[in-house]
Design an enzyme around this catalytic site. Sequence first.
Site, PDB file in Angstrom:
ATOM      1  N   HIS A 366       0.800  -1.232   0.000  1.00 47.63           N
ATOM      2  CA  HIS A 366       0.000   0.000   0.000  1.00 47.63           C
ATOM      3  C   HIS A 366       0.825   1.271   0.000  1.00 47.63           C
ATOM      4  CE1 HIS A 366      -3.964  -1.916   0.883  1.00 47.63           C
ATOM      5  NE2 HIS A 366      -3.200  -2.822   1.460  1.00 47.63           N
ATOM      6  N   LYS A 557      -8.986  13.421   4.887  1.00 42.71           N
ATOM      7  CA  LYS A 557      -8.039  12.313   4.846  1.00 42.71           C
ATOM      8  C   LYS A 557      -7.096  12.485   6.026  1.00 42.71           C
ATOM      9  CE  LYS A 557      -6.962  13.831   0.674  1.00 42.71           C
ATOM     10  NZ  LYS A 557      -7.070  12.622  -0.140  1.00 42.71           N
ATOM     11  N   ARG A 558      -6.291  11.459   6.335  1.00 41.06           N
ATOM     12  CA  ARG A 558      -5.290  11.605   7.376  1.00 41.06           C
ATOM     13  C   ARG A 558      -4.395  12.808   7.069  1.00 41.06           C
ATOM     14  NH1 ARG A 558      -4.989   7.571  11.464  1.00 41.06           N
ATOM     15  NH2 ARG A 558      -3.164   8.769  12.092  1.00 41.06           N
ATOM     16  N   LYS A 563       0.252  14.525   1.639  1.00 43.60           N
ATOM     17  CA  LYS A 563      -1.119  14.771   1.167  1.00 43.60           C
ATOM     18  C   LYS A 563      -1.384  16.266   0.970  1.00 43.60           C
ATOM     19  CE  LYS A 563      -2.938  10.594   3.473  1.00 43.60           C
ATOM     20  NZ  LYS A 563      -3.584   9.767   2.433  1.00 43.60           N
ATOM     21  N   THR A 663      -8.781   6.368  -1.819  1.00 42.16           N
ATOM     22  CA  THR A 663     -10.110   5.804  -2.016  1.00 42.16           C
ATOM     23  C   THR A 663     -11.170   6.873  -1.722  1.00 42.16           C
ATOM     24  OG1 THR A 663      -9.925   4.910   0.222  1.00 42.16           O
ATOM     25  CG2 THR A 663      -9.565   3.371  -1.589  1.00 42.16           C
ATOM     26  N   LYS A 667     -14.875   7.888  -3.520  1.00 38.67           N
ATOM     27  CA  LYS A 667     -16.147   8.135  -2.832  1.00 38.67           C
ATOM     28  C   LYS A 667     -16.704   9.509  -3.213  1.00 38.67           C
ATOM     29  CE  LYS A 667     -14.118   5.515   0.848  1.00 38.67           C
ATOM     30  NZ  LYS A 667     -13.269   5.584   2.062  1.00 38.67           N
TER      31      LYS A 667
HETATM   32  C1  Z15 Z   1      -2.719   3.231   4.687  1.00 41.74           C
HETATM   33  O1  Z15 Z   1      -3.949   3.660   4.994  1.00 41.74           O
HETATM   34  C2  Z15 Z   1      -2.256   3.273   3.382  1.00 41.74           C
HETATM   35  C3  Z15 Z   1      -0.999   2.827   3.104  1.00 41.74           C
HETATM   36  C4  Z15 Z   1      -0.203   2.340   4.109  1.00 41.74           C
HETATM   37  O2  Z15 Z   1       1.027   1.890   3.852  1.00 41.74           O
HETATM   38  C5  Z15 Z   1      -0.678   2.288   5.407  1.00 41.74           C
HETATM   39 CL1  Z15 Z   1       0.313   1.651   6.640  1.00 41.74          CL
HETATM   40  C6  Z15 Z   1      -1.918   2.732   5.700  1.00 41.74           C
HETATM   41  C7  Z15 Z   1      -3.206   3.742   2.311  1.00 41.74           C
HETATM   42  C8  Z15 Z   1      -2.574   4.533   1.181  1.00 41.74           C
HETATM   43  O3  Z15 Z   1      -1.895   5.640   1.701  1.00 41.74           O
HETATM   44  C9  Z15 Z   1      -3.674   4.971   0.214  1.00 41.74           C
HETATM   45  O4  Z15 Z   1      -3.134   5.633  -0.893  1.00 41.74           O
HETATM   46  C10 Z15 Z   1      -4.466   3.757  -0.266  1.00 41.74           C
HETATM   47  O5  Z15 Z   1      -5.589   4.155  -1.014  1.00 41.74           O
HETATM   48  C11 Z15 Z   1      -4.943   2.944   0.906  1.00 41.74           C
HETATM   49  O6  Z15 Z   1      -3.861   2.602   1.760  1.00 41.74           O
HETATM   50  C12 Z15 Z   1      -5.634   1.659   0.488  1.00 41.74           C
HETATM   51  O7  Z15 Z   1      -4.863   0.945  -0.425  1.00 41.74           O
END
Ligand code: Z15
Length: 828
Positions: A366, A557-558, A563, A663, A667
Amino acid sequence: MAAPEVTHLPNLPNDVEGLRQSIRDAVVRVVGEDPRQATERDWMEALAFAIRERMVERRLLTRRQFADEDVKRVYYLSMEYLIGRMLEANLRNMGILEPARQAMADLGVNLDTILDLEDDAALGNGGLGRLAACILESLATQGYPGYGYGIRYEFGMFRQEFEPYHQVEHPDNWLRYGNPWEFPRSDRKYPIHFYGHVVEHHHPRGETRYTWENGEEVLAMAYDYPTAGYGRRNVNNLRLWAAKATRDFDLRYFNEGDYIRAVADKAESETISMVLYPNDATAIGKELRLKQEYFFVSASLQDILDRHLALGYNLDALPDKVAIQLNDTHPAIAVAELMRLLVDCHELSWDRAWDLARRTFAYTNHTLMPEALETWPVELMERVLPRHMGIIYQINHDFLEQVRHRYPGDNDRLARLSIIDEQNGRRVRMAHLAVVGSHRVNGVAALHTQLLQETLFEDFYNLWPERFVNVTNGVTPRLWMIQANPALTELLGQRIGNDWQYDLDRLRALEPYAHDADLQKAFLDVKRANKVRLANLVRERTGVELNPDVMFDVQIKRIHEYKRQLLKLLHVVDLYRRIRAGEDVAPRVVLFGGKAAPGYARAKGIIQVINEVADIVNHDPAVGDRLKCVFFPNYEVSSASIIIPAADVSEQISTAGFEASGTGNMKLALNGALTIGTLDGANIEIRDAVGEESIFIFGMTADEVVEHRRNGPNPEAILAQQPNLAAAVEMIESGFFTCDDPGTHGDLGRYLRHEDPFFVIADYAAYTEACERADTLYADRTAWAEAAILNVARMGYFSIDRTVRDYANQIWDIIPEPVAPSRTNGAA
Ligand code: Z15
């Protein structure tokens, strides 16, 4: 053969009358309250129990059918499930939302009030955890035999408050009222070992055997959460593990002090499943985290093997009957644990076990961000999991032999590929373990998978190109459209029917009506109503008044530097300064939402400065409705479902090359927001799907970012060229917005001028230009409505159902097994 009355499953009625009966009975029998005195929470609990008994019936029917049909199952291993509220989703997916609403009304209770009482199940941080929840829902909806495994954290994602500007974290005690959705399975417990040492047993003929001795032991106890499919009878299961001390946990005490100590140690061993680490996309190097990872992996694998054998299959059939998906490297220790179980416990030969393990596992990556890549010090791994360290050495030895054979004399390549990083004080690279131990590795968007192949896993890609595949993320339309946006769902139903609920590509039927004036008006009315709904919530939570006729520009988002919430903030400050200078700018509401990891000081600083700017801007009488800035507190799944349908504009402005997929971008676009975005993650595929006219793309591409970095970025030189941007930075660092600690804004100015690691300054001009394109289109209501309708119509590809089918076909090799109505248990 058991007697028919023993094998019979109950078959509860799903009509209004039957539901009302169940709910009223549950108030007495489960809640223990007199219906005359029951509170709203009592009714909520009673309703949940009425649903759960219906869910478990279908769960058992589903399980029987899977066993009868000898299906292959997929097991999704994830440290996180960001589920949100379950009551409405379960009612809807069970097909009893409307009858239940009526039954509750008959009992004098308003369902919507009840729905609002439920806490979110926030057992995840962000995208990765929400993706896991969407995948489980889709597996059930499409009838796939798919199960989730994870941890039943006592405390989920923290609750965020601002006091008054900076983030303060409060514990999320989501289980304080108990939880009607879980089935505690006290008979399903597995021992989990830590520490101790390994003893070798040499055999004159045959392989050396190993035993793992004298460690500490804790039990993993199962809690089951049935997961219902939409429009089908299939109900799958999410099994979450909680740590329980063993019964006679070290009670070999000699005096009272030791006894008290022993009981305290018992409590201490149960801390393993106590709390979710609130870090998103950064690795945590804590021993407790490693123990959490191993704890749930070991319990899950023991459970999977038990089930496999109980169904009568032999271990050689494992990859034919079982697929195991590793959600990031968090569960990657599974590769070593399965080897331990097969070799040490089931006495398979190493080579046979390795072949089975590799054909069973697959791994989803991810992120490319180095700080998110998990590596564990060899010393720590050796102490906590001594047998696994030995197994990893053996895996690595066999693997590097292969590499040596393929690339004789290439020692650099060997060092790069090794599971052990020898450069940084000897660490285990969990991503390498996951790649070596899997038959498939996937990225989560096209660009991300390409970058994986070219950068992070380049050497692995050269070795095994066939192992790498892309599976672009998706979102579930059940939550993110039907539940979150009932008004748009209703409008779609009137125009194109409801087929899209099962096959999101059918949204395309809307395309021919995109310039239909009636539809445009209805569409804009829906959006406005959703904005009023959000404005009411914002007033309630923050006291700020929003004008629903102004563009709602949303970044949720976080909080992460990559970001680029700071890019949006600079735009806010720029607009504010120009409004004060008498310039005429297009009006907008800017809404931020998201949490910062408690230890991520820069992210917390970003929250603070946004809150301070918001406070000044929102109270400046010279501004009025032309600019409002809100930081929505405690952004979570349930608030996302109010914010997203109300957004006009979706901010997806990460530095290109850093957001694996995103994601939230999907949405928001699905709900008709137009994206302002970089060519990053899935934004690229969204642009390809919706067309240039429904998206505002700007900024450096991933290649240009690399080039820009290579050229030695010079933010000061750019600032000298851009008076508006320079004025915004100066306004911040002058302390104009300082409400709290003086000094922090000066530090932010220095950060932007001299560090700017994610090129906010370099992309600023392109960004504001994209915002202006959005403003121009927004001013033309007809043109905007057309673009937004086309945006919705073309988002079908981003359904999680497509994502799950891609996994099923390219990776898991599983097929749907829809549960058929049966004669005795077939009531709808
Ligand atoms: C996380 O929420 C994502 C990646 C990571 O390595 C960790 Cl530890 C947590 C996110 C990505 O930042 C995001 O771009 C992606 O859409 C999401 O995972 C699901 O694949």
